[in-house]
Write an enzyme that holds these catalytic residues in place. Structure first.
Site, short mmCIF file in Angstrom:
data_model
loop_
_atom_site.label_atom_id
_atom_site.label_comp_id
_atom_site.label_asym_id
_atom_site.label_seq_id
_atom_site.Cartn_x
_atom_site.Cartn_y
_atom_site.Cartn_z
N ASN A 1 51.68 -51.01 -40.82
CA ASN A 1 52.13 -51.98 -39.81
C ASN A 1 53.63 -52.04 -39.63
OD1 ASN A 1 49.59 -52.70 -39.39
ND2 ASN A 1 49.65 -54.60 -40.57
N THR B 1 48.09 -14.55 -35.25
CA THR B 1 47.22 -15.53 -34.60
C THR B 1 46.56 -14.88 -33.40
OG1 THR B 1 48.88 -17.16 -35.18
CG2 THR B 1 47.15 -17.86 -33.68
N LYS C 1 45.22 -14.38 -29.89
CA LYS C 1 45.42 -14.95 -28.55
C LYS C 1 44.58 -14.10 -27.57
CE LYS C 1 48.94 -17.50 -30.11
NZ LYS C 1 48.95 -18.95 -30.17
N LYS D 1 44.22 -18.02 -26.96
CA LYS D 1 43.63 -18.92 -27.93
C LYS D 1 42.28 -19.45 -27.49
CE LYS D 1 47.29 -21.82 -27.93
NZ LYS D 1 48.01 -23.06 -28.19
N LYS E 1 44.36 -15.22 -37.76
CA LYS E 1 44.20 -16.67 -37.77
C LYS E 1 43.48 -17.15 -36.52
CE LYS E 1 47.09 -20.81 -37.44
NZ LYS E 1 46.72 -21.18 -36.08
N ASP F 1 43.24 -19.77 -33.77
CA ASP F 1 44.20 -20.73 -33.25
C ASP F 1 43.71 -22.13 -33.60
OD1 ASP F 1 45.82 -22.32 -31.16
OD2 ASP F 1 46.61 -20.28 -31.13
N HIS G 1 47.13 -25.96 -40.81
CA HIS G 1 47.94 -25.99 -39.60
C HIS G 1 48.38 -27.43 -39.36
CE1 HIS G 1 49.16 -25.79 -35.43
NE2 HIS G 1 49.30 -24.51 -35.61
N ARG G 2 49.58 -27.60 -38.75
CA ARG G 2 50.15 -28.94 -38.64
C ARG G 2 50.15 -29.47 -37.20
NH1 ARG G 2 56.74 -28.30 -39.16
NH2 ARG G 2 56.98 -26.55 -37.74
N HIS H 1 52.10 -24.38 -42.08
CA HIS H 1 53.10 -24.01 -41.07
C HIS H 1 54.35 -24.86 -41.29
CE1 HIS H 1 50.47 -21.59 -38.34
NE2 HIS H 1 49.64 -22.03 -39.25
N SER I 1 55.77 -19.30 -38.07
CA SER I 1 54.93 -18.89 -36.96
C SER I 1 55.46 -19.51 -35.68
CB SER I 1 53.50 -19.38 -37.24
OG SER I 1 52.71 -19.24 -36.10
#
Length: 466
Positions: A114, A164, A166, A168, A192, A194, A285-286, A318, A370
């Site tokens: 809070n 990665t 693609k 994706k 990876k 995506d 992954h973030r 990442h 990345s």
């Protein structure tokens, strides 16, 4: 105390304690506080301590039923932020008993709950946390970590390479599997999913898992190296996420993946425990981090999210590139990269590290670079991140003019050339371009890659300053 006195008291009377000596068991927090005009810094700092621990806006008679001295958070130091008007760093100490053991979720609910909506503050940012050893020991942490991962993969003395896949979104499972096969066949260690790829109408998760496992095994057989594809287990419910992780284990693959912020810390910690019990590596992954950490004066700095991930558990995370298309200041990035990898990190304000952090026995996490990187960045990446890292080239592999496999070959040749040059004592920062140029004489794939991306750099002013 003379008995209960109703009414609103100033926070600083109870929660601002400049003489307090912090304990080894306290969780320490550094907040960047921007008070509303007219609110003194001590009052603002004390308000943060109060609202994120035992206090509320008025005195309550039930305060008499507990021992505030034992349980209250304390603002024990305040310093102005250089170059900013009316902005302060408030240091707060929390007694360890306020937190549930082994729960990042509970820690965050208290410390960044809070209080971030508090009216007396214009803005609030959590810059760093010191996690005491006693609390660290209640977490399992990363399922395997750096050394165990190298042993599982049998890859030493260099950063790991990844790609990665693609585009994706939109590929069918079979075509996706074809793309997955080409990268490790060329020489990358990992491919990876995506982070957006979960289980959509164009490609359901089970089909993808099967085709990707097949691709990786095929590449493994043909190259004689261990290969992995980060199978994204992120899902809408915990049960569904675990179902995907279990299926990955049944396929015998080495690694799964999770989006830890959108998936949540509770789900992430469950998955990390499963991964350790079942020998799966866990790539994190973030997605969503920039929503939380990009504003300079409000939110949570990524170094705190990185520490939280090391506690919750993940083997890779990442962490920006310093050189690619996404944000990251060099010293600050290296500061949290050390917080992820090392066992003991000294306080160093020049790198944004507000507290000395001792991780005792918690394994380390490999930082993943990345986002917008290509072969011409390889010397800088090798220099900045060193061996214990994963360098991920998505477009920088699949965008090669001769397609994915030669793209992977170009990256691997560039990496091996940089590692060899470094081991021979050459200066990667000064001679990087030269090293890549020399290597491209022997590798047509690398020469073609250099031709396409010779001068592309993503350069903008850095937003994250100290």
């Amino acid at each position: 105390s003379v008995g209960f006195k109703a009414g609103v008291k100033e926070y600083k009377l109870t929660y601002y304690t400049p003489t307090y000596e912090t304990k080894d068991t306290d969780i320490l927090a550094a907040f960047r506080v921007t008070p509303q005009p007219g609110v003194p810094p001590e009052e603002a700092g004390a308000a943060v301590a109060x609202e994120s621990s035992t206090g509320t806006w008025t005195t309550v008679w039930t305060d008499g039923l507990t021992s505030l001295d034992r349980y209250k958070g304390r603002c024990y130091h305040i310093e102005p932020v250089a170059g900013e008007e009316n902005q302060f760093i408030a240091y707060v100490a929390y007694p360890l008993d306020l937190f549930e053991e082994g729960s990042v979720t509970n820690m965050f609910t208290s410390i960044v709950g809070n209080v971030f909506g508090f009216k007396a503050l214009r803005a609030l940012r959590l810059e760093d946390l010191r996690i005491p050893v006693a609390y660290v020991k209640t977490f399992q942490g990363p399922p395997h970590x750096i050394q165990v991962e190298r042993d599982k993969l049998n890859k030493y003395g260099r950063p790991l390479l990844x790609c990665t896949i693609k585009p994706k979104l939109g590929l069918s499972a079979k075509n996706y599997g074809r793309a997955v096969y080409e990268c490790p066949r060329g020489x990358x260690d990992f491919t990876k999913d995506d982070e957006n790829v979960n289980s959509q109408p164009f490609m359901r998760w089970r089909d993808r898992f099967l085709f990707c496992a097949e691709a990786x095994y095929e590449a493994q057989t043909e190259t004689g190296e261990i290969k992995g594809h980060y199978l994204n287990a992120t899902a809408g419910t915990n049960e569904e996420m675990m179902k995907r992780a279990v299926f990955a284990r049944e396929l015998g693959v080495p690694i799964v993946m999770h989006d830890y912020l959108t998936g949540g810390f509770t789900a992430n910690t469950s998955l990390a425990h499963y991964c350790r019990d079942n020998g799966l590596l866990l790539h994190i992954h973030r997605a969503m981090h920039a929503v939380i950490d990009r504003q300079k004066n409000h939110g949570i700095h990524f170094r705190v999210l990185a520490k939280a991930l090391r506690m919750s558990g993940g083997d890779h995370i990442h962490s920006g590139t310093v050189v690619g298309k996404l944000e990251g200041e060099r010293d600050i990035t290296l500061g949290f990269v050390d917080l992820l990898r090392d066992g003991f990190i000294e306080k160093d304000r020049s790198r944004g590290i507000y507290f000395t952090q001792d991780w005792v026995x918690l394994p380390g996490v490999l930082p993943v670079a990345s986002g917008g990187i290509h072969v011409x960045h390889m010397p800088a990446l090798t220099e900045i991140f060193g061996d214990d890292s994963v360098l991920q080239f998505g477009g920088g592999t699949l965008g090669h003019p001769w397609x994915x496999r030669p793209g992977a070959v170009a990256n691997r040749v560039a990496l091996e050339a940089c590692v060899q040059a470094r081991n021979e004592g050459r200066d990667l920062a000064x001679e990087g371009n030269e090293i890549i140029r020399e290597a491209s004489k022997w590798s047509p794939e690398l020469a073609a890659a250099c031709e396409v991306w010779k001068e592309i750099k993503f350069e903008f002013e850095a937003m994250d300053t100290l």
